[in-house]
Design a protein around this motif. Structure first.
Motif, PDB file in Angstrom:
ATOM      1  N   UNK A  34       0.579  -1.171   0.454  1.00 58.53           N
ATOM      2  CA  UNK A  34      -0.242   0.445   0.283  1.00 58.53           C
ATOM      3  C   UNK A  34       1.273   1.297  -0.474  1.00 58.53           C
ATOM      4  N   UNK A  35       2.067   0.845   0.558  1.00 53.37           N
ATOM      5  CA  UNK A  35       2.801   2.669   0.601  1.00 53.37           C
ATOM      6  C   UNK A  35       3.990   2.257  -0.297  1.00 53.37           C
ATOM      7  N   UNK A  36       4.218   1.740  -1.322  1.00 55.00           N
ATOM      8  CA  UNK A  36       4.948   1.419  -2.633  1.00 55.00           C
ATOM      9  C   UNK A  36       6.163   0.570  -2.671  1.00 55.00           C
ATOM     10  N   UNK A  37       6.955   0.447  -3.437  1.00 57.15           N
ATOM     11  CA  UNK A  37       7.265  -0.734  -3.654  1.00 57.15           C
ATOM     12  C   UNK A  37       8.902  -0.293  -4.998  1.00 57.15           C
ATOM     13  N   UNK A  38       9.942  -0.657  -4.841  1.00 52.48           N
ATOM     14  CA  UNK A  38      10.900   0.134  -5.459  1.00 52.48           C
ATOM     15  C   UNK A  38      11.361  -1.716  -5.731  1.00 52.48           C
ATOM     16  N   UNK A  39      11.576  -2.413  -6.685  1.00 52.44           N
ATOM     17  CA  UNK A  39      12.546  -3.493  -7.598  1.00 52.44           C
ATOM     18  C   UNK A  39      13.537  -3.286  -8.643  1.00 52.44           C
ATOM     19  N   UNK A  40      14.667  -4.036  -8.060  1.00 52.18           N
ATOM     20  CA  UNK A  40      16.231  -3.904  -9.070  1.00 52.18           C
ATOM     21  C   UNK A  40      16.251  -4.527  -9.237  1.00 52.18           C
ATOM     22  N   UNK A  41      16.464  -5.094 -10.816  1.00 50.94           N
ATOM     23  CA  UNK A  41      16.650  -6.030 -11.697  1.00 50.94           C
ATOM     24  C   UNK A  41      18.504  -5.892 -11.881  1.00 50.94           C
ATOM     25  N   UNK A  42      18.937  -7.394 -11.528  1.00 49.24           N
ATOM     26  CA  UNK A  42      20.647  -7.654 -12.049  1.00 49.24           C
ATOM     27  C   UNK A  42      20.854  -8.286 -13.118  1.00 49.24           C
ATOM     28  N   UNK A  43      21.770  -8.402 -13.661  1.00 48.14           N
ATOM     29  CA  UNK A  43      22.111  -8.867 -14.982  1.00 48.14           C
ATOM     30  C   UNK A  43      22.774 -10.105 -14.054  1.00 48.14           C
ATOM     31  N   UNK A  44      23.615 -10.547 -15.074  1.00 53.14           N
ATOM     32  CA  UNK A  44      24.532 -12.348 -14.966  1.00 53.14           C
ATOM     33  C   UNK A  44      26.119 -11.281 -14.587  1.00 53.14           C
ATOM     34  N   UNK A  45      26.121 -10.041 -15.055  1.00 52.75           N
ATOM     35  CA  UNK A  45      27.316  -9.872 -14.186  1.00 52.75           C
ATOM     36  C   UNK A  45      27.020  -8.524 -12.390  1.00 52.75           C
ATOM     37  N   UNK A  46      25.666  -9.192 -12.304  1.00 51.98           N
ATOM     38  CA  UNK A  46      25.638  -8.303 -10.870  1.00 51.98           C
ATOM     39  C   UNK A  46      25.467  -6.674 -10.872  1.00 51.98           C
ATOM     40  N   UNK A  47      25.128  -5.645 -12.091  1.00 49.56           N
ATOM     41  CA  UNK A  47      25.063  -4.815 -12.330  1.00 49.56           C
ATOM     42  C   UNK A  47      23.177  -5.147 -12.095  1.00 49.56           C
TER      43      UNK A  47
END
Length: 198
Positions: free
Chosen positions: A83-96
């Protein structure tokens, strides 16, 4: 005449008084039932605060979710609400970091494999390109993003901006199919066609 009216009027008035008191009592009972129902609804929610969830596969971190609050509904199998929002970070195979999604509200229905983002949804790619909309769905089974409301695509370095009434895209935002798309694009020396993803 008067003696006859008194006996007929008196039972009638008593009935009206009795009905009024019963109606008031029923109304109070209904309010109590509603209060109890609301309390029971609140009790069926597990609330976690300052949540960090890391998704990994074969010891490689693929994504990380952070949220100020997570609500889990045990009666609804696999229903999660932010309800208060979210942040999703995605990473590639090198961890970036390859992309991130931020919204003011989100729900996840694990059984259906659908995650829904709403209100001020912003997708930021590693190359600086940005997508903005008020609604975004991710279909885990088909591995696609889509929506049904207007969306804006701003390419990196201000080289282009596109608007669409809705869209479907792969999970990397490299193959975007926008409906009724309009906008502009300024080609650079190394690319003649717009490429949103990396």
């Amino acid at each position: 005449m008067r003696s006859k009216r008194i006996p007929y009027t008196w039972p009638f008035m008593c009935c009206i008084g009795l009905m009024a008191s019963l109606f008031t009592a029923c109304e109070n009972d209904l309010r109590d039932v509603e209060k109890i129902a609301n309390i029971q609804q609140e009790e069926n929610v597990n609330i976690s605060r300052d949540v960090i969830v890391t998704y990994s596969d074969s010891a490689r971190v693929k994504a990380q979710l952070t949220a100020p609050e997570l609500r889990e509904y045990p009666d609804s199998v696999g229903m999660y609400e932010f309800k208060k929002g979210t942040l999703i970070r995605f990473f590639d195979e090198n961890g970036a970091e390859s992309q991130r999604i931020k919204s003011d509200y989100a729900t996840q229905k694990a059984k259906e494999g659908i995650t829904e983002f709403r209100r001020n949804v912003v997708i930021t790619m590693a190359n600086g390109s940005i997508v903005k909309t008020e609604e975004l769905f991710f279909d885990e089974k088909k591995n696609i993003y889509y929506n049904t409301v207007p969306i804006v695509f701003d390419l990196k370095d201000g080289r282009g901006s596109f608007q669409a009434t809705s869209f479907i895209s792969d999970s990397d935002f490299k193959k975007i199919d926008g409906q009724n798309m309009t906008g502009f694009y300024i080609p650079s020396s190394d690319a003649q066609f717009p490429r949103f993803g990396q």
